[in-house]
Design an enzyme around this catalytic site. Structure first.
Site, mmCIF file in Angstrom:
data_model
loop_
_atom_site.group_PDB
_atom_site.id
_atom_site.type_symbol
_atom_site.label_atom_id
_atom_site.label_comp_id
_atom_site.label_asym_id
_atom_site.label_seq_id
_atom_site.Cartn_x
_atom_site.Cartn_y
_atom_site.Cartn_z
ATOM 1 N N VAL A 54 0.869 -1.167 0.000
ATOM 2 C CA VAL A 54 0.000 0.000 0.000
ATOM 3 C C VAL A 54 0.910 1.222 0.000
ATOM 4 C CG1 VAL A 54 -1.794 1.284 1.234
ATOM 5 C CG2 VAL A 54 -1.786 -1.234 1.291
ATOM 6 N N GLU A 55 0.965 1.910 -1.132
ATOM 7 C CA GLU A 55 1.810 3.101 -1.236
ATOM 8 C C GLU A 55 1.087 4.325 -0.689
ATOM 9 O OE1 GLU A 55 4.370 1.658 -5.123
ATOM 10 O OE2 GLU A 55 2.958 3.304 -5.385
ATOM 11 N N ASN A 56 1.859 5.382 -0.500
ATOM 12 C CA ASN A 56 1.343 6.629 0.033
ATOM 13 C C ASN A 56 2.082 7.766 -0.659
ATOM 14 O OD1 ASN A 56 1.250 8.952 2.047
ATOM 15 N ND2 ASN A 56 -0.106 7.467 3.029
ATOM 16 N N ALA A 57 1.403 8.872 -0.872
ATOM 17 C CA ALA A 57 2.041 10.015 -1.523
ATOM 18 C C ALA A 57 3.263 10.485 -0.730
ATOM 19 C CB ALA A 57 1.046 11.164 -1.678
ATOM 20 N N ALA A 58 3.244 10.323 0.579
ATOM 21 C CA ALA A 58 4.424 10.574 1.408
ATOM 22 C C ALA A 58 5.180 9.249 1.428
ATOM 23 C CB ALA A 58 4.020 11.009 2.815
ATOM 24 N N TYR A 59 6.083 9.069 0.486
ATOM 25 C CA TYR A 59 6.709 7.774 0.206
ATOM 26 C C TYR A 59 7.113 6.932 1.407
ATOM 27 C CZ TYR A 59 6.782 9.239 -4.686
ATOM 28 O OH TYR A 59 6.428 9.647 -5.933
ATOM 29 N N GLU A 66 4.550 -7.835 2.854
ATOM 30 C CA GLU A 66 4.911 -8.729 3.945
ATOM 31 C C GLU A 66 4.480 -8.152 5.301
ATOM 32 O OE1 GLU A 66 8.372 -8.905 0.933
ATOM 33 O OE2 GLU A 66 6.865 -7.469 1.591
ATOM 34 N N CYS A 97 12.259 -6.952 1.179
ATOM 35 C CA CYS A 97 13.260 -5.911 1.438
ATOM 36 C C CYS A 97 13.929 -6.199 2.778
ATOM 37 C CB CYS A 97 12.597 -4.530 1.439
ATOM 38 S SG CYS A 97 11.550 -4.204 2.881
#
EC number: 3.5.4.5
Length: 150
Positions: A54-59, A66, A97
């Site tokens: 789940v990505e976010n604009a605030a990387y 996982e 990662c």
């Protein structure tokens, strides 16, 4: 033995993990990178738990597949990972990662199989957590320290 399998993990379980990760990967929220990942974890009861990235604009605030699968596992009361499968589409193997390797270590032993898979080609390789995170620091270190200080 199949070159991608490990002792104690049968073909049906491997297939179930792959299918679960493949399904959940379709729900990944990856509008910035376009790199969808699915993860499936087998717990000590034989239950499979899944997560997607789940990505976010605030990387830095994004979450790995996982980590989300571990949260799902813990939310059910499970505490041990018997096997993990990570699935992503790339020319190279998509492995956990570094941060997720450490997260997995909290709930898994060095000999826990980590299956690296592709959505179209299935399981590509299996490594143990100890191979992916050698000489790791885990909960057993803190238990030993607590025992020696008593």
């Amino acid at each position: 033995m199949n070159p991608t399998s490990m002792p104690g993990l049968d073909a049906a379980t491997e297939q179930a993990l792959w299918q679960a990760a493949r399904r959940v990967r379709q729900h990944a929220y990856a509008p910035y990178s376009g790199f969808a990942v699915g993860a499936a974890l087998l717990d000590e009861r034989g239950v499979i738990h899944v997560g997607c990235n789940v990505e976010n604009a605030a990387y830095p605030q994004g979450q790995c597949a996982e980590a989300n699968a571990i949260a799902a596992l813990v939310a059910t009361g499970a505490r041990r990972i018997r096997a993990a499968l990570v699935l992503g589409a790339a020319p190279q193997w998509v492995t956990p990662c570094g941060g997720c390797r450490q997260r997995l270590r909290e709930f898994a032993a060095d000999d826990t199989p980590i299956l690296i898979a592709h959505p179209e080609h299935g399981v590509q390789v299996v490594r143990t957590l100890g191979q992916l995170l050698p000489l790791s620091f885990g909960p057993d270190h803190l238990q030993t320290a607590a025992s020696s200080s008593s």
